[in-house]
Design an enzyme around this catalytic site. Structure first.
Site, PDB file in Angstrom:
ATOM      1  N   ASP A  82       0.843  -1.199   0.000  1.00  0.00           N
ATOM      2  CA  ASP A  82       0.000   0.000   0.000  1.00  0.00           C
ATOM      3  C   ASP A  82       0.887   1.262   0.000  1.00  0.00           C
ATOM      4  O   ASP A  82       1.994   1.246   0.582  1.00  0.00           O
ATOM      5  CB  ASP A  82      -0.888  -0.045   1.263  1.00  0.00           C
ATOM      6  N   HIS A 180      -8.298   9.128   4.789  1.00  0.00           N
ATOM      7  CA  HIS A 180      -7.758   8.059   5.626  1.00  0.00           C
ATOM      8  C   HIS A 180      -8.043   8.376   7.090  1.00  0.00           C
ATOM      9  O   HIS A 180      -8.013   9.531   7.489  1.00  0.00           O
ATOM     10  CB  HIS A 180      -6.239   7.960   5.441  1.00  0.00           C
ATOM     11  N   HIS A 208     -10.036   4.722  -1.490  1.00  0.00           N
ATOM     12  CA  HIS A 208      -9.240   4.800  -0.260  1.00  0.00           C
ATOM     13  C   HIS A 208     -10.110   5.381   0.849  1.00  0.00           C
ATOM     14  O   HIS A 208     -11.121   6.018   0.593  1.00  0.00           O
ATOM     15  CB  HIS A 208      -8.003   5.671  -0.502  1.00  0.00           C
ATOM     16  N   GLY A 210     -11.764   3.733   3.379  1.00  0.00           N
ATOM     17  CA  GLY A 210     -13.033   3.007   3.502  1.00  0.00           C
ATOM     18  C   GLY A 210     -13.635   3.040   4.905  1.00  0.00           C
ATOM     19  O   GLY A 210     -14.863   2.982   5.058  1.00  0.00           O
TER      20      GLY A 210
END
Ligand code: 13P
Length: 283
Positions: A82, A180, A208, A210
């Protein structure tokens, strides 16, 4: 099936109108819990690792765990790096056995982002490894990368199309308003932009940030082309709370028991998301 790259699984997801969950594991226990949940639900899964986690355990230890857990798996498992800014770490992970990598050069100007992404694509192609790249700046902290609200900006549609024409990506991550970490207010997702980028690039899109999005938001993003959904913060909570809550309720110093509770908490989190994203039964 076992270890595969992300290309075919994400194309099938985009075509089939569902998304594959991508979970940031932190150790052997969380790796095992995530893969077993996918197996029990007959779902494809992406197990992903942050650079900090690679630095903590070492690439070879992590690669050994995933080979042991996912090598003989009946479901497709992609092992993905990632948000990586460092080509040397990408190289190290490819050599150790990762099947997929993300080069995140989104902090650089367009041409430099493209050049670095192109370099990683060439390196990855030789090894049969798939690539994710990012454009725009996703707010919040992931790994040691911090993007403030002030610095956040969404991906430009024309640039996204041009970028994706130049490189061979399995999945594209445009900043579309998610963040995030834990959301402070209601996220404002740029659905029109997501729609335009998904149409014009034709690629599966990575969502991104989530953790904390509601079911309706996931559903709409998947309908518009998101085929990979990243979950990190929620897994960290399950991982720590699973262990700590068990221990605090009993105060017995038998490490395997809270570790089992931790396994179950991570398993439940992953299984719940797989069902929500529609990937159960798609392996
Ligand atoms: P969350 O921490 O919000 O779940 O985001 C995960 C992510 O996008 C990892 O790249």
């Amino acid at each position: 099936m076992g270890l595969v790259n992300m290309t075919a699984m994400l194309q099938a997801a985009r075509k089939g109108g569902y998304a594959v969950g991508a979970f940031n594991i932190v150790d052997y226990n969380s790796t095992r819990a995530a893969v077993r949940a996918a197996e029990d639900l007959k779902a494809p899964i992406i197990v992903q690792v942050s650079v900090k986690t690679v630095q903590f355990w070492g690439a070879d230890a992590l690669a050994g765990w995933i080979r042991q857990v996912a090598g003989p798996s009946p479901v497709p498992v992609a092992y993905h790096l990632d948000h990586c800014r460092d080509v040397d770490v990408v190289r190290q992970c490819i050599d150790a056995g990762w099947t997929s990598v993300m080069i995140d050069a989104s902090h650089l100007p367009y041409e430099e982002n493209l050049a670095l992404t192109r370099q990683v694509c060439a390196m990855a192609a030789e090894a049969g490894v798939s690539v994710e790249a990012e454009m725009g700046a996703i707010v919040g902290v992931e790994d040691d990368i911090f993007v403030s609200q002030r610095d956040a900006h969404l991906a430009d549609i024309d640039q996204a199309e041009a970028f994706c024409r130049e490189v061979d990506l399995a999945v594209f991550a445009p900043a579309i308003g998610t963040a995030h970490g834990i959301y402070k207010g209601t996220p404002e997702i740029a659905y029109d932009r997501l729609d335009a980028i998904a149409r014009r690039t034709g690629l599966p899109i990575a969502l991104h940030g989530g953790t904390g999005l509601d079911d309706a938001t996931f559903k709409r993003c998947i309908e518009l082309g998101c085929a990979k959904i990243n979950i990190s913060t929620a897994l960290k909570y399950a991982f720590i709370d699973g262990f700590v809550d068990y221990h605090l309720a009993r105060k017995k110093y038998e490490p395997l028991k809270p570790l089992q509770a931790q396994y179950e908490a991570v398993y439940a989190l992953v299984a719940g998301n797989i069902r929500l994203f529609g990937s159960a039964g798609k392996a």
